[in-house]
Structures are given as C-alpha cells and as structure tokens.
Design an enzyme around this catalytic site. Sequence first.
Site, PDB file in Angstrom:
ATOM      1  N   ARG A 151       0.789  -1.019   0.167  1.00  9.58           N
ATOM      2  CA  ARG A 151      -0.057   0.134   0.034  1.00  9.58           C
ATOM      3  C   ARG A 151       0.420   1.117   0.274  1.00  9.58           C
ATOM      4  O   ARG A 151       1.509   1.274   1.580  1.00  9.58           O
ATOM      5  CB  ARG A 151      -0.591   0.166   1.062  1.00  9.58           C
ATOM      6  N   HIS A 204      -2.573  11.011   0.568  1.00  5.01           N
ATOM      7  CA  HIS A 204      -2.181  10.687   2.314  1.00  5.01           C
ATOM      8  C   HIS A 204      -1.513  11.990   2.357  1.00  5.01           C
ATOM      9  O   HIS A 204      -0.147  12.600   2.669  1.00  5.01           O
ATOM     10  CB  HIS A 204      -1.156   9.757   2.207  1.00  5.01           C
ATOM     11  N   GLU A 210      -6.634   8.460   6.611  1.00  2.00           N
ATOM     12  CA  GLU A 210      -7.222   9.736   8.279  1.00  2.00           C
ATOM     13  C   GLU A 210      -7.340  10.722   7.934  1.00  2.00           C
ATOM     14  O   GLU A 210      -6.471  11.040   7.894  1.00  2.00           O
ATOM     15  CB  GLU A 210      -6.061   8.891   8.733  1.00  2.00           C
ATOM     16  N   ASN A 251      -6.737   1.741  10.269  1.00  2.00           N
ATOM     17  CA  ASN A 251      -5.875   1.677  10.903  1.00  2.00           C
ATOM     18  C   ASN A 251      -6.255   1.958  12.452  1.00  2.00           C
ATOM     19  O   ASN A 251      -6.806   2.829  12.955  1.00  2.00           O
ATOM     20  CB  ASN A 251      -5.102   3.603  10.178  1.00  2.00           C
ATOM     21  N   TYR A 258      -3.846   2.253  15.845  1.00  4.67           N
ATOM     22  CA  TYR A 258      -2.787   2.241  17.479  1.00  4.67           C
ATOM     23  C   TYR A 258      -3.337   2.795  18.411  1.00  4.67           C
ATOM     24  O   TYR A 258      -2.384   1.831  19.297  1.00  4.67           O
ATOM     25  CB  TYR A 258      -2.321   3.653  16.728  1.00  4.67           C
ATOM     26  N   GLU A 282      -3.490   0.039   8.850  1.00  3.32           N
ATOM     27  CA  GLU A 282      -1.531  -0.078   9.007  1.00  3.32           C
ATOM     28  C   GLU A 282      -2.342  -0.282  11.046  1.00  3.32           C
ATOM     29  O   GLU A 282      -3.146  -0.060  11.295  1.00  3.32           O
ATOM     30  CB  GLU A 282      -1.843   1.772   8.974  1.00  3.32           C
TER      31      GLU A 282
HETATM   32  S1  NCW Z   1       1.028   9.458  13.259  1.00  4.40           S
HETATM   33  C1  NCW Z   1      -0.388   8.425  12.770  1.00  4.40           C
HETATM   34  N1  NCW Z   1       0.184   7.523  11.687  1.00  4.40           N
HETATM   35  C2  NCW Z   1       1.591   7.310  11.640  1.00  4.40           C
HETATM   36  C3  NCW Z   1       2.433   8.072  10.444  1.00  4.40           C
HETATM   37  O1  NCW Z   1       2.973   8.003   9.659  1.00  4.40           O
HETATM   38  C4  NCW Z   1       0.721   7.641   8.949  1.00  4.40           C
HETATM   39  O2  NCW Z   1       1.263   8.541   7.764  1.00  4.40           O
HETATM   40  C5  NCW Z   1      -0.048   8.001   9.733  1.00  4.40           C
HETATM   41  O3  NCW Z   1      -1.040   6.953   8.418  1.00  4.40           O
HETATM   42  C6  NCW Z   1       1.598   6.006  11.412  1.00  4.40           C
HETATM   43  O4  NCW Z   1       0.399   6.041  11.065  1.00  4.40           O
HETATM   44  C7  NCW Z   1      -0.329   6.986  10.979  1.00  4.40           C
HETATM   45  N2  NCW Z   1      -1.918   8.201  12.885  1.00  4.40           N
HETATM   46  C8  NCW Z   1      -2.539   8.956  13.886  1.00  4.40           C
HETATM   47  C9  NCW Z   1      -3.037   7.796  14.577  1.00  4.40           C
HETATM   48  C10 NCW Z   1      -3.833   8.330  15.123  1.00  4.40           C
HETATM   49  C11 NCW Z   1      -5.018   7.656  16.134  1.00  4.40           C
HETATM   50  C12 NCW Z   1      -6.685   8.827  16.534  1.00  4.40           C
HETATM   51  C13 NCW Z   1      -6.560   8.491  17.915  1.00  4.40           C
HETATM   52  C14 NCW Z   1      -7.002   9.216  19.040  1.00  4.40           C
HETATM   53  C15 NCW Z   1      -7.050   9.100  20.691  1.00  4.40           C
END
Ligand code: NCW
Length: 449
Positions: free
Chosen positions: A74, A118, A163, A297, A299, A354
């Site tokens: 991806r 992105h 996102e 995604n 995390y 992700e």
């Molecule tokens: S910061 C973030 N990321 C990182 C980035 O490298 C990538 O481009 C993004 O697609 C790793 O993956 C994503 N995402 C933020 C995730 C936060 C989730 C929201 C939590 C709310 C409390």
Amino acid sequence: MAFKEGFVWGTATASYQIEGAVNEGGRGESVWDEFCRMKGKIDDDDNGDSACDSYHRYSEDIQLMKEIGIKAYRFSISWTRILPDGIGEINMEGVNYYNNLINGLLENGIEPYVTLFHWDYPMELQYKGGWLNPESPLWFENYAAICSRLFSDRVKYWITSNESQCYIGFGYGTGWHAPGFKLPVNQVVRAWHHNLKGLGLAAKAIRENAKGEVKVGLVACGEVGIPASDSEADMQAARNVLFDREHSEDSIDFGYGDLFEPALKGEYPKSLIPYLPKGWQEDMKDICVPLDFLGVNAYIGSIVEACENKKYRHLKLPVGIGKTSMEWPFKPETLYWVTRFISERYKLPVYITENGMANNDWISTDGKINDTQREDYLNQYLSALSKSIDDGADVRGYFYWSLLDNFEWAYGYAKRFGLVYVDYSNFSRTLKQSALRYKKIIELNGEVL
Ligand code: NCW
C-alpha cells in the site's frame, strides 16, 4: 484456522514520508514542503526533501518486500507529481514514476494498493483555501479520475484517502500538522465536510474511469474503545468511542464514525451537526456512495466503561503499562475490538491498512537490528486479530506500518516504524529481525502465532 487462504499480508508507506526528490521529476510543492520550512514545526527542523530516497530506490524497496515475502504494497501517489498545480497539466515524469513502481510490483508478484491522498496536498490549491473552498471536492474528483484512467488497467485496489481524522484534525484544528491552522470548530467541520464530499466524488470517479475491475475503499483512524467488561453497557460505551464520540465547542477529536457514518450510512453523528456548513444535506448523496471495503488504521486503544450521563468514561490504564516510542500503550486487544465493532456495524470487508509500532532501534555490534519488542508486537497484535476473525469479523488483510523507517511528520526522523532500518546518512537499508519474523508469519499464513 483464522487466516483463510489468500489473506493479504502487506505493508504500507506514504509518498511524502519516503520518496524524497521533492524538486525532481516535475513535482509541484505540497503543504508539507512549506510547513517544514517554518521554524520549530518539525523536530530538529527536519523535512522530507530526501526522506528515504525511494524515488530513486523503489526497485531496491520492491526487492526488500520480495525478500520478506510481502504479498501487497500500500503506497500513496503524490498528487503534485501527477498534477503539479493540483489541477491542470498532467506531468508525465510523475506518471512514469508510478508506472515503473506499479509495473515493478506486479512483475514481482506484489499487489499494489493505491492511496490517492496521504496528506501531501498541493500548495497551489492551498492558496485557494484548500479543503475550506467549496470547490475543493471537485479538484479531488478530477485528480482521482485522472489516476483511474492512468493506472486502473493494472491497479485493482483503490483508497481515496488516508486518515482524514488526522489531516483535518491536526492540519486545520490543532495546527500540529500542515497546513498548520488552528481554526474554530465550525471551520474545521466545514473542511471535514468538503473533504468527505471529495472522497465520495472520487470513489465514483475511480469507478467511472476504470479500465479494469476496481475495488474502492477509504481509510479511517481513531481511538479504539476497549470495553472494561463484557457487560452490554460497557460494550456499548466502547462502541460509542468509535461511532458516537463526545465533541466539544473547543475542539473536535474525530473518530472512525465521524467518517464512516456519513460515508456509509448517509448520516453525520449528532454531535457534528451544529457545526456543519449551510446546505450540507444537499451533499449527502455525494458523500454516501457504494464502497467495496473499509481500511482501518489501528494504533491506540483505551479502556472505557458505561457512565450515567455520558456516552463513555475512560478508565486509567494499568500503572507502568508498556508504551511504544510514540507513547502509545501496548494493548493488543485494540485489533480485536476495532475489527469486531467495525465489521459488525458496516458489514463490509475490512483490511487493517495500518498497524505497527515505533521503536528505539539501532544497529547492534553483531550488525543486526534486534527489535524483539516489534517481533512480540506482531505476534500479540496478530493473535488478537486472528481471534476476532474466529469470532466472525470479516478481515481480509493486514498491512504493517511501515515497510521502512521514514519521515514521521512533526516528529521528523526521530520515530522508527519500519520493518527495514534506514541509515539516513547514505540511505542504506537493513532488514530488522522483525522483518524476518513477519516473513515467517507470512510463510505459514499466521499458523505460528
Ligand atoms: S501519526 C499517525 N500515523 C503515523 C503516520 O506515519 C502515518 O502516515 C499515518 O497514516 C503512523 O500511521 C499514521 N496516525 C495517528 C493515529 C492516531 C489515532 C487517533 C487516536 C485518537 C486518540
């Protein structure tokens, strides 16, 4: 056996985070080029000018994926490599770069999954207001139509955007990401609404211009609610974290449902309605269009329980809980609950587009990158995923974030998410031990977990 034959084992990257070569190949400027030039915005005042130099080293990256046994990649297309001004003339050098990448992947038996947006938004369109401009959905629709015409003879899987929660939330709300605005909530939600309309129009444009069979999806992120107990009330509280969040006058913290509810059910969560721009109802027919799959995604999970006059209440995480170098808690059940809740609510195939961890990696004296914590992260998060599939979640694939260590937005190069270690002084790449673990998992289709 949880992982059926054909389960898609993949990995993911994004254009600005890995390509570098920002002034080559006719690429136009994006908001991230501009944002990185502002002092103090990025740790160490770093930027993506060189990143992992994948613009020149994409063949090596394909070979690394082949070595790991990865089945699907991806990646995102940089809008301004295709259309330097966001709209207007097509830049053939950019088209050729992605043609070469796509052809190289297919020749090596790796399925491309393309993300159109992105976060590297065209600077020329930002000068016209970016996603605040009511015409912005049409600009994105035009770009999507062009990409579909150019690549859909070989690319089957399309993701309109990655996102939006972060792009709009951090870019227009908190100012932590490009374009760096701290706007009042009604402006943030206006940008959100236009973005969603753009995603819907783009999904339709991809299909209408397709030269082969296409599957279209979109990718959301958010906080995952983990129920404190298996009581129905706590389960509902956890669902609310995903689909019906509390929003306030001061800030909007978008979740999965803020994107998926309007896109799939044609309805905004009630808490967003007061902030929407006039006439929003007219746009719902463009926002809610058929999709083939959902990208999730995942995390961050937090533990919640039911609460009398609120939609949920957060519990404290255990004292001393392990955290990744992003300070995100180690909670493998996150993958269980997010796939279970999203699959049961929307009844579409789900891909984990992700999941992964940043770790404090370095090259040991034996020349290896001994990232045992990432190996264990893979084992435990994938075990949780297999359990949710056993319990009925329709999950078709998993993409580890990320193939390479890369430019981690406002953190610069300080956070390493890769299966592959990148030495930024010479761009050399070394497989980490976790890449070998992932290889084993892929070879045995998850039967080693
Ligand atoms: S910061 C973030 N990321 C990182 C980035 O490298 C990538 O481009 C993004 O697609 C790793 O993956 C994503 N995402 C933020 C995730 C936060 C989730 C929201 C939590 C709310 C409390």
